[in-house]
Scaffold this motif. Structure first.
Motif, short mmCIF file in Angstrom:
data_model
loop_
_atom_site.label_atom_id
_atom_site.label_comp_id
_atom_site.label_asym_id
_atom_site.label_seq_id
_atom_site.Cartn_x
_atom_site.Cartn_y
_atom_site.Cartn_z
N ASP A 18 10.50 10.15 2.05
CA ASP A 18 10.68 9.16 3.11
C ASP A 18 10.44 9.85 4.44
O ASP A 18 10.70 11.03 4.57
N PRO A 19 10.00 9.20 5.42
CA PRO A 19 9.69 7.77 5.43
C PRO A 19 8.28 7.50 4.94
O PRO A 19 7.42 8.36 4.98
N ILE A 20 8.06 6.28 4.49
CA ILE A 20 6.73 5.80 4.14
C ILE A 20 5.97 5.63 5.45
O ILE A 20 6.51 5.19 6.45
N VAL A 21 4.68 5.96 5.45
CA VAL A 21 3.86 5.85 6.65
C VAL A 21 3.70 4.37 7.02
O VAL A 21 3.31 3.55 6.19
N ILE A 22 4.03 4.04 8.27
CA ILE A 22 3.90 2.64 8.71
C ILE A 22 3.05 2.49 9.97
O ILE A 22 2.72 1.38 10.35
N HIS A 23 2.65 3.58 10.60
CA HIS A 23 1.89 3.50 11.85
C HIS A 23 0.47 4.03 11.71
O HIS A 23 -0.10 4.51 12.68
N ASP A 24 -0.09 3.92 10.53
CA ASP A 24 -1.46 4.36 10.27
C ASP A 24 -2.29 3.12 9.97
O ASP A 24 -2.01 2.39 9.01
N GLU A 25 -3.31 2.88 10.78
CA GLU A 25 -4.11 1.66 10.64
C GLU A 25 -4.77 1.54 9.26
O GLU A 25 -4.76 0.47 8.65
N ALA A 26 -5.31 2.64 8.74
CA ALA A 26 -5.97 2.59 7.43
C ALA A 26 -4.96 2.27 6.32
O ALA A 26 -5.25 1.48 5.43
N VAL A 27 -3.78 2.86 6.39
CA VAL A 27 -2.74 2.59 5.40
C VAL A 27 -2.30 1.14 5.49
O VAL A 27 -2.15 0.45 4.47
N ASN A 28 -2.10 0.64 6.70
CA ASN A 28 -1.68 -0.76 6.88
C ASN A 28 -2.73 -1.74 6.39
O ASN A 28 -2.39 -2.76 5.78
N GLU A 29 -4.00 -1.44 6.62
CA GLU A 29 -5.07 -2.31 6.12
C GLU A 29 -5.10 -2.31 4.60
O GLU A 29 -5.27 -3.36 3.97
N ALA A 30 -4.94 -1.15 4.00
CA ALA A 30 -4.93 -1.07 2.53
C ALA A 30 -3.71 -1.78 1.96
O ALA A 30 -3.82 -2.49 0.95
N ARG A 31 -2.56 -1.62 2.60
CA ARG A 31 -1.34 -2.31 2.15
C ARG A 31 -1.54 -3.82 2.19
O ARG A 31 -1.17 -4.53 1.26
N GLU A 32 -2.15 -4.31 3.26
CA GLU A 32 -2.39 -5.75 3.39
C GLU A 32 -3.39 -6.22 2.33
O GLU A 32 -3.24 -7.32 1.78
N ALA A 33 -4.39 -5.41 2.02
CA ALA A 33 -5.36 -5.78 0.98
C ALA A 33 -4.66 -5.91 -0.37
O ALA A 33 -4.90 -6.86 -1.11
N VAL A 34 -3.78 -4.97 -0.69
CA VAL A 34 -3.03 -5.03 -1.95
C VAL A 34 -2.13 -6.26 -1.96
O VAL A 34 -2.05 -6.98 -2.95
N ARG A 35 -1.44 -6.52 -0.85
CA ARG A 35 -0.57 -7.70 -0.76
C ARG A 35 -1.37 -8.97 -1.03
O ARG A 35 -0.95 -9.83 -1.81
N ARG A 36 -2.54 -9.09 -0.44
CA ARG A 36 -3.39 -10.28 -0.61
C ARG A 36 -3.85 -10.41 -2.06
O ARG A 36 -3.79 -11.49 -2.65
N ILE A 37 -4.30 -9.31 -2.65
CA ILE A 37 -4.76 -9.34 -4.03
C ILE A 37 -3.65 -9.76 -4.97
O ILE A 37 -3.84 -10.62 -5.85
N LEU A 38 -2.47 -9.20 -4.80
CA LEU A 38 -1.35 -9.57 -5.67
C LEU A 38 -0.97 -11.04 -5.49
O LEU A 38 -0.70 -11.74 -6.47
N GLU A 39 -0.96 -11.50 -4.26
CA GLU A 39 -0.62 -12.91 -3.98
C GLU A 39 -1.62 -13.84 -4.67
O GLU A 39 -1.24 -14.86 -5.24
N GLU A 40 -2.90 -13.48 -4.63
CA GLU A 40 -3.94 -14.30 -5.27
C GLU A 40 -3.81 -14.27 -6.80
O GLU A 40 -4.03 -15.27 -7.46
#
Length: 104
Positions: A18-40
C-alpha cells in the motif's frame, strides 16, 4: 506468494503493498478500461487492488476480481474470458487476475 500459500496451505491470502497508485494517468486509464469491460461483461462483477506493472513492450494489469458465489464453479472460465477481452481490446496489456467470492 499468495498463489504459493494457496497451493501449500489451501487458504486465501492477500499480500500487497500500500498505497495503490492513484495519481498515474496510465494506471487510471487502464483501471477505467477494466471497469468498463467488467461492467459490459457482467454488472455483478467487481474488482479491487488494481495495480499495473509496466514493461518495455507490455504491461501487466493485476487485480482481484470479485464474483458472486454461485459463479465460482466457472471462475477459471470467467478469468480466461476477461483476460482475453482485455488483451483483444488493449494488446499492450496482459491481465493477471485473482478470483474471489463476493460475500455480500
Amino acid at each position: 506468494i499468495e498463489m504459493a500459500m494457496n497451493k501449500k496451505f489451501h487458504c486465501e491470502t492477500t499480500i500487497h503493498m500500500d498505497p495503490i497508485v492513484i495519481h498515474d494517468e496510465a494506471v487510471n486509464e487502464a483501471r477505467e478500461a477494466v471497469r468498463r469491460i467488467l461492467e459490459e461483461m457482467n454488472p455483478d462483477w467487481n474488482f479491487h487492488d488494481f495495480r499495473m506493472v509496466k514493461g518495455q513492450k507490455n504491461s501487466n494489469l493485476i487485480f482481484d476480481l470479485v464474483i458472486p458465489a454461485d459463479q465460482l464453479k466457472n471462475a477459471q472460465k470467467i478469468e480466461t474470458q476477461i483476460a482475453e477481452k482485455i488483451q483483444s481490446e488493449y494488446p499492450q496489456y496482459s491481465a493477471v487476475i485473482k478470483v474471489e467470492q463476493s460475500f455480500v
